[in-house]
Design a protein around this motif. Structure first.
Motif, PDB file in Angstrom:
ATOM      1  N   ALA A 328       3.472 -30.715  17.386  1.00 29.73           N
ATOM      2  CA  ALA A 328       2.557 -30.838  16.111  1.00 29.73           C
ATOM      3  C   ALA A 328       1.625 -29.477  15.921  1.00 29.73           C
ATOM      4  O   ALA A 328       1.349 -29.012  15.291  1.00 29.73           O
ATOM      5  CB  ALA A 328       1.199 -31.604  17.122  1.00 29.73           C
ATOM      6  N   THR A 329       1.987 -28.178  17.398  1.00 28.79           N
ATOM      7  CA  THR A 329       1.073 -27.322  17.071  1.00 28.79           C
ATOM      8  C   THR A 329       1.511 -26.346  16.502  1.00 28.79           C
ATOM      9  O   THR A 329       1.091 -25.061  15.715  1.00 28.79           O
ATOM     10  CB  THR A 329       0.173 -26.545  18.818  1.00 28.79           C
ATOM     11  OG1 THR A 329       1.898 -26.968  19.183  1.00 28.79           O
ATOM     12  CG2 THR A 329      -0.217 -27.794  19.118  1.00 28.79           C
ATOM     13  N   ARG A 330       2.772 -26.576  17.034  1.00 29.00           N
ATOM     14  CA  ARG A 330       3.836 -25.758  15.965  1.00 29.00           C
ATOM     15  C   ARG A 330       3.657 -25.626  13.858  1.00 29.00           C
ATOM     16  O   ARG A 330       3.620 -25.088  13.619  1.00 29.00           O
ATOM     17  CB  ARG A 330       5.314 -25.822  16.106  1.00 29.00           C
ATOM     18  CG  ARG A 330       6.657 -24.441  15.508  1.00 29.00           C
ATOM     19  CD  ARG A 330       8.179 -25.258  16.164  1.00 29.00           C
ATOM     20  NE  ARG A 330       8.338 -24.788  17.381  1.00 29.00           N
ATOM     21  CZ  ARG A 330       9.079 -24.114  18.484  1.00 29.00           C
ATOM     22  NH1 ARG A 330       8.555 -22.766  17.720  1.00 29.00           N
ATOM     23  NH2 ARG A 330       8.675 -23.864  19.554  1.00 29.00           N
ATOM     24  N   LEU A 331       3.383 -27.043  13.841  1.00 30.89           N
ATOM     25  CA  LEU A 331       3.368 -27.553  12.861  1.00 30.89           C
ATOM     26  C   LEU A 331       2.296 -26.605  11.720  1.00 30.89           C
ATOM     27  O   LEU A 331       2.453 -26.194  10.700  1.00 30.89           O
ATOM     28  CB  LEU A 331       3.888 -28.614  12.327  1.00 30.89           C
ATOM     29  CG  LEU A 331       4.341 -29.451  10.970  1.00 30.89           C
ATOM     30  CD1 LEU A 331       4.955 -29.140  10.286  1.00 30.89           C
ATOM     31  CD2 LEU A 331       4.357 -31.445  11.299  1.00 30.89           C
ATOM     32  N   SER A 332       1.529 -27.718  12.405  1.00 30.61           N
ATOM     33  CA  SER A 332       0.157 -26.702  11.959  1.00 30.61           C
ATOM     34  C   SER A 332       0.101 -25.085  11.970  1.00 30.61           C
ATOM     35  O   SER A 332      -0.495 -24.497  11.007  1.00 30.61           O
ATOM     36  CB  SER A 332      -0.776 -27.089  13.423  1.00 30.61           C
ATOM     37  OG  SER A 332      -1.684 -27.021  12.720  1.00 30.61           O
TER      38      SER A 332
END
Length: 783
Positions: A328-332
């Motif tokens: 999730a943090t990578r995609l964000s």
């Protein structure tokens, strides 16, 4: 390489061709680069000139010699104390003689002062300089700066430059550049490429020495750094010694280590990522930044933590603290990166760094900065970074990043620096940077010389060393040495020192001045008498200048004080969104019609946009690009005058014709709202006729005497102009959303909405305006 004489026989080109061109010829041997840089000047006008030219040299370069040819006379001089040099220089000018003074500026750039260059006279100045190269992880990146880009802030107040040293810029400046670099020995057998220029090469073999000579295959200009990359070369520690330049019997030693610091276990990173989104990063630089950041996100692994921030005039944080890497943090993060634009105005780097330092983290947290580094206030920024106890790892972006600024910032905090040029693949630089970030930290370093020898002086050991990056250390001894010198380090959390590099010193000392003078340049930084040491070794420092004086025959003396001519810098290619730098790597991808011989920002700029630029002059762009104080002038004015300290809203150019409403609106759309003029003088300098400005004053004062200050009137007038819809020569009010979208596109928080009564007064007064003409009641403007 000598430039041919240039005829300058029209008023249009007077004073724009004072700098005829620059040529460079250098040799790379082992870990050193020695260069001769020739700058040719000519006075095309009828009056004597004092020519001032500020120019960059590479990080770590030291000027070893200056020669000059004035007409058919060869001149020589010497390094003396700064005050003495300045006094003798001024005396020579006042006496009608010629004088050349070279000084090192506080920001690491250099300035040539050419006094009393007579009408029609030519002068060539040749500087010999040398530097020690950094071999990093199997490769060398040779960076030769040619231009100083516009910088945010006041070059004098913030950057510590003297007024005559502060660079000025011109959209129309164009100076040719020639280059020839020869690689010797093992370097000649490496994989060679240039991401900045189209080059050609030739191989020469003389006995056991094989050399590779690189030159430009197309006409070059002083509009970008020249970059030469040599990969796949042997990388090993070595040590050389040479006889001292000053004291007989003594030697200087350069110990160059290739440390091996293998990680004992996987190293996680905690990194605060800060990216420059100021106006100077527009175009090539912000595109490269997005690619670099996507590569950064791709390098993060399980256990890594990171934060995302961007800055310009303000700073914006994507998160309140460090995120742990998850899907999730990578995609964000990837989404955030895709939406980055250079839309945050000026480059308030110091404030942004402090705000990012203040994000929650721990003692092991580093900061990764991606920027072009174009600021004036670097000294205070470095002090702030040192106080934070963060290591700064810097990726310099663009065709002419402020290399010295960025390397100083990284070195002072125990970090490292790498660079990415337009069109260059970013992944290698990011891989190198993450290799450094994951490199184990050492708590201390120490050197052991052969047979326990004690140096007369040795360079302070750096704050940090990274696996695979060269560490160059100088020392002076009172006798030649022979044997093994070792570099030892202590890992954090351990007590015992371990060897991380070793080199063998051969017994014979070289008979060359370069090595001991480079060592002395390091020694000057901590010497009790830096000026005396610099004079002894004939080095240019902040305390010394190089001076040569030519006593003219009585009949040749200049009888009046010379006009001052400041050689203006070219605008770097691709800088601030003005076009895009293009080399062979992008030729097949370009959809625009361009000429690789075309200098500056014109590459890949649509023809209609360039036509608009060329018709409207260049002064208005001084605000649209960058900082509040950089002077960008139109060379067609060809006035010779002393440089004037710039003031916001007062560009030093007088327009030839008044702008039409449509032209003014077009300029406003190119300039960030917070950099619009706020004074009547600023309106005039922007291109409005004085009659129109007087009419604007009288229109408001006649109906509401003294009710609003000048700044409110000017701001309201410009906001109304930006919001009008100029269609087919007719004028109609635009919807409120149009101006809102315009401001959003500029990325700047707008000034407060003008008072309704003031806006109504101005709106009524503008009735009858068309896209091509101001209201009929404004006498003289439309003629």
């Amino acid at each position: 390489m000598i430039f041919s004489d240039v005829e300058v026989d029209t008023d249009r080109h007077r004073h724009s061709m004072v700098l005829v061109g620059v040529s460079l010829r250098g040799d790379v041997r082992g870990g050193t680069f020695e260069t001769r840089l020739e700058q040719k000047f000519v006075n095309p006008g009828p009056e004597a000139l004092e020519v001032v030219y500020t120019f960059p040299l590479p990080w770590g370069a030291e000027v070893l010699e200056v020669e000059a040819r004035l007409g058919d006379r060869y001149l020589s001089g010497a390094v003396v104390g700064k005050k003495e040099a300045e006094a003798r220089y001024e005396d020579a000018i006042a006496g009608g003689d010629a004088a050349i003074m070279v000084e090192r500026n506080r920001d690491g750039s250099y300035c040539i002062n050419l006094g009393n260059l007579s009408a029609g006279e030519a002068c060539s100045v040749r500087l010999r300089y040398a530097q020690v190269l950094q071999i990093e992880q199997g490769g060398v990146r040779l960076l030769i700066p040619t231009v100083i880009a516009p910088r945010y802030g006041d070059a004098v107040a913030d950057g510590g430059l003297r007024p005559h040293q502060a660079p000025e810029h011109s959209l129309t400046a164009s100076y040719p550049f020639e280059l020839e670099i020869t690689l010797h020995g093992e370097l000649a057998r490496g994989a060679v490429s240039s991401p900045s220029h189209l080059t050609r090469s030739r191989v020469t073999a003389v006995g056991a020495d094989t050399s590779l000579t690189i030159s430009l295959s197309r006409k070059g200009f002083l509009d970008r750094d020249f970059i030469l990359i040599v990969q796949d070369i042997p990388h090993q520690s070595l040590a050389i010694q040479a006889k001292d330049f000053v004291e007989e019997g003594k030697v200087a030693i350069l110990a160059s280590f290739c440390p091996r610091i293998a990680a004992r276990e996987p190293q996680s990173v905690a990194t605060k990522i800060l990216v420059d989104c100021s106006g100077s990063m527009a175009g090539d630089s912000i595109a490269a930044s997005r690619r670099a950041l996507q590569s950064v996100i791709g390098q993060l692994t399980t256990g890594d933590r990171f934060s995302l921030s961007r800055f310009g005039s303000t700073v914006e944080h994507r998160c309140r603290g460090l995120w742990t890497l998850t899907d999730a943090t990578r995609l964000s993060g990837q989404r955030w990166i895709n939406n980055l634009n250079a839309d945050l105005g000026g480059t308030e780097m110091e404030t942004a760094l402090q705000s990012t330092f203040d994000l929650p983290g721990d003692d092991s947290c580093d900061l990764l900065l991606i920027t072009d580094g174009e600021i004036s206030a670097i000294d205070s920024t470095i002090r702030r970074a040192q106080d934070s106890r963060h290591r700064l790892f810097v990726v310099g972006i663009g065709s002419s990043p402020a290399e010295i600024h960025l390397r100083r910032l990284a070195e002072a905090t125990g970090g490292a620096c790498d660079f990415v040029a337009p069109g260059e693949t970013v992944e290698p630089a990011i891989l190198r940077m993450f290799h450094r970030l994951r490199s184990p930290r050492l708590s201390s370093l120490s050197l052991r010389w052969p047979d326990g020898a004690t140096p007369v002086w040795e360079a302070p050991l750096p704050m940090a060393v990274f696996d695979g990056d060269t560490l160059n250390l100088f020392a002076f001894f009172d006798r030649p040495l022979q044997g093994r010198v070792t570099l030892q380090g202590v890992w954090s959390g351990r007590e015992k020192a371990e060897e991380i590099g070793a080199a063998i010193i051969q017994g014979n000392a070289l008979n060359a001045d370069m090595l001991s003078r480079l060592a002395a340049a390091e020694r000057v930084k901590t010497a009790e008498d830096p000026q005396g040491l610099a004079v002894s070794y004939q080095l240019l420092t902040s305390d010394t200048n190089f001076l040569m004086v030519h006593i003219r025959d009585q009949s040749d003396k200049v009888t009046d004080m010379p006009d001052l001519h400041v050689v203006r810098q070219m605008i770097p290619a691709g800088w601030g969104g003005m076009g895009s730098v293009c080399t062979d790597s992008c030729m097949e991808l370009s959809s625009f019609d361009y000429d690789l011989d075309m200098p500056r920002f014109l590459r890949r700029m649509p023809a209609d946009e360039w036509e608009s630029v060329s018709q409207s002059g260049s002064a208005e762009f001084s605000k649209s690009f960058h900082s509040r104080d950089v002077v960008i002038v139109d060379e067609d004015e060809h006035e010779t005058q002393a440089p004037v300290a710039t003031v916001p809203d007062q560009p030093q150019v007088s327009p030839k014709v008044s702008l039409s409403p449509r032209e003014l609106q077009d300029r406003l759309r190119r300039i960030p709202v917070d950099q619009w003029p706020t004074t009547y003088v600023g309106l005039t300098a922007m291109g409005l006729d004085q009659t129109l400005v007087e009419w604007l004053k009288q229109t408001v004062d006649a109906r509401h005497p003294g009710r609003w200050p000048e700044g409110d009137i000017v701001r309201a007038f410009l906001q109304l102009l930006a919001g009008w819809n100029l269609l087919g020569g007719a004028v109609s009010r635009s919807s409120p959303g149009l101006l809102t979208r315009l401001r959003a596109k500029l990325g700047v928080v707008p000034a407060a909405r003008p008072n309704a009564t003031l806006a109504a007064t101005l709106g009524t007064a503008l009735a009858g305006m068309s896209g091509d003409a101001w209201p009929a009641q404004v006498a003289g403007v439309n003629s």
